[in-house]
Design a protein around this motif. Structure first.
Motif, short mmCIF file in Angstrom:
data_model
loop_
_atom_site.label_atom_id
_atom_site.label_comp_id
_atom_site.label_asym_id
_atom_site.label_seq_id
_atom_site.Cartn_x
_atom_site.Cartn_y
_atom_site.Cartn_z
N SER A 1 -12.90 10.47 -44.93
CA SER A 1 -11.87 10.88 -45.89
C SER A 1 -12.46 11.25 -47.25
O SER A 1 -11.72 11.69 -48.14
CB SER A 1 -10.86 9.74 -46.07
N LEU A 2 -13.76 11.07 -47.41
CA LEU A 2 -14.42 11.34 -48.69
C LEU A 2 -14.99 12.75 -48.74
O LEU A 2 -15.22 13.39 -47.70
CB LEU A 2 -15.55 10.34 -48.91
N SER A 3 -15.26 13.21 -49.93
CA SER A 3 -15.98 14.47 -50.13
C SER A 3 -17.48 14.19 -50.12
O SER A 3 -17.91 13.07 -50.42
CB SER A 3 -15.57 15.08 -51.48
N LEU A 4 -18.27 15.19 -49.80
CA LEU A 4 -19.72 15.02 -49.78
C LEU A 4 -20.29 14.85 -51.19
O LEU A 4 -21.45 14.47 -51.35
CB LEU A 4 -20.39 16.21 -49.10
N THR A 5 -19.48 15.12 -52.21
CA THR A 5 -19.93 14.92 -53.59
C THR A 5 -19.57 13.52 -54.11
O THR A 5 -19.95 13.15 -55.22
CB THR A 5 -19.32 15.97 -54.53
N ASP A 6 -18.85 12.75 -53.31
CA ASP A 6 -18.50 11.39 -53.72
C ASP A 6 -19.68 10.44 -53.48
O ASP A 6 -20.51 10.68 -52.60
CB ASP A 6 -17.27 10.90 -52.92
N VAL B 1 -6.69 3.29 -40.61
CA VAL B 1 -7.66 3.27 -41.70
C VAL B 1 -7.75 4.65 -42.35
O VAL B 1 -7.77 4.78 -43.58
CB VAL B 1 -9.05 2.83 -41.20
N GLU B 2 -7.79 5.70 -41.53
CA GLU B 2 -7.89 7.05 -42.08
C GLU B 2 -6.68 7.39 -42.94
O GLU B 2 -6.83 7.96 -44.03
CB GLU B 2 -8.02 8.07 -40.95
N VAL B 3 -5.49 7.05 -42.47
CA VAL B 3 -4.27 7.32 -43.25
C VAL B 3 -4.33 6.59 -44.59
O VAL B 3 -4.05 7.18 -45.65
CB VAL B 3 -3.01 6.90 -42.45
N ALA B 4 -4.70 5.31 -44.55
CA ALA B 4 -4.78 4.52 -45.78
C ALA B 4 -5.86 5.07 -46.71
O ALA B 4 -5.69 5.11 -47.93
CB ALA B 4 -5.07 3.06 -45.44
N ALA B 5 -6.98 5.51 -46.12
CA ALA B 5 -8.09 6.03 -46.93
C ALA B 5 -7.73 7.35 -47.58
O ALA B 5 -8.05 7.58 -48.76
CB ALA B 5 -9.33 6.21 -46.05
N LEU B 6 -7.09 8.23 -46.84
CA LEU B 6 -6.69 9.53 -47.41
C LEU B 6 -5.75 9.33 -48.60
O LEU B 6 -5.87 10.02 -49.62
CB LEU B 6 -6.02 10.39 -46.34
#
Length: 319
Positions: free
Chosen positions: A50-55, A209-214
């Motif tokens: 759910s993260l960007s590669l710049t995070d 987890v993905e829903v919560a993370a997004l």
């Protein structure tokens, strides 16, 4: 690859990779400490995807799965654990200190809770530089009992910095059950004490987890404020390869294995007619081949020459 299938593939890759690590440890290819992530795969997979590669990503010493989910090559990770120069830290960090700046993966940190203040500092730097980056900091419930946790949460809220605190609550800090280290075992109650928006999720369900993370990532990125996400999960193996695991009942472990996040995702995909049993077997073969390739890469790597052992050392005492 369909997202739901990709989530399954990543979890299967982490599981098989960790099983291979355990095997290599028994063969003395991997030495020192080794902490396996088996059982907790849904947390790293659902959040890191759910993260960007710049995070920025910071982890504990149980971080092989996070590194794989982040996209770091399995061969490079395995080579690091073998102590080979082809590893992401030239074999100098080993299992507990995986680091790859190209993926903004800043550890592998061995001191419990020691990386939480670092995460706040990295988030503060991004805020001052006006970057649209967030810092994701993984830690266990043992860290939530440390002073650094409270200092980091307080400063993150005080300074309004974009950091996502992710607590991987596997119920046992090494061999100490959570009820013996926390007066309040509902960890999600700790975030609001600092005015930090908080959520709790079933860490054995990768889709949840993905829903919560997004949602969490979106809130942190839009507001620039910290967020606390508690993922309730469970490790199926001992704390480390040195652990005799005398502190929990075997029946409890077997009960939790019935909640295996990989099997749960398999059944979801079969139920949606997105995959057949044959498709899953093909995916398993792909994972097996990838892990075997990683082990071969590490086996064929080189040890650092003796004359270079003082390279990267801050100071050298000369006669």
């Amino acid at each position: 690859m369909d997202n739901k299938i990709d989530l399954l593939y990543t979890m299967m890759l982490i599981r098989r990779f960790e099983e291979a690590c355990a095997e290599m440890y028994t063969k003395s290819r991997i030495r020192g400490f080794l902490h396996l992530y088996i059982g907790e795969e849904a947390v790293a997979t659902g959040i890191i995807k759910s993260l960007s590669l710049t995070d920025n990503v910071l982890c504990t010493y149980r971080e092989h799965g996070h590194a794989l989910a982040r996209g770091i090559d399995g061969g490079v990770i395995m080579a690091e654990m073998f102590g080979k120069v082809e590893g992401c830290s030239r074999g100098r960090g080993g299992s507990m200190h995986l680091f790859e700046s190209r993926f903004r993966f800043f550890g592998g940190n061995a001191i419990v809770a020691g990386h939480l203040p670092v995460a706040v500092g990295m988030a503060l730097a991004d805020k001052k530089q006006k970057n649209d980056h967030i810092t994701c900091c993984f830690f266990g419930e043992g860290a939530a009992a440390e002073g650094e946790f409270h200092e980091a949460m307080n400063l993150a809220a005080l300074w309004n910095v974009p950091v996502l605190f992710v607590c991987e609550n596997n119920l046992y800090a090494m061999g100490t059950a959570i009820r013996f280290s926390h007066a309040v075992v509902d960890l999600e109650k700790k975030g609001p004490a600092y005015g930090i928006e908080t959520a709790v999720v079933d860490g054995m369900d990768v889709l949840a987890v993905e829903v919560a993370a997004l949602k969490a990532v979106s809130i942190v990125r839009e507001t620039g404020k910290p967020y606390f996400l508690v993922c309730n999960t469970y490790r199926f193996r001992a704390h480390s390869m040195f652990d005799a695991e005398l502190y929990r009942d075997k029946a409890e472990v077997e009960e939790w294995k019935k909640k295996d996040p990989i099997e749960k995702q398999r059944q979801v995909l079969i139920g949606l007619n997105a995959m057949t049993q044959s498709d899953i077997m093909d995916l398993e073969k792909k994972v097996d081949a990838e892990v075997a390739k990683s082990v071969d890469f590490a086996e064929n790597g080189k040890l650092e020459p003796v004359e270079e052992l003082t390279k990267f050392v801050y100071s050298e005492i000369k006669p």
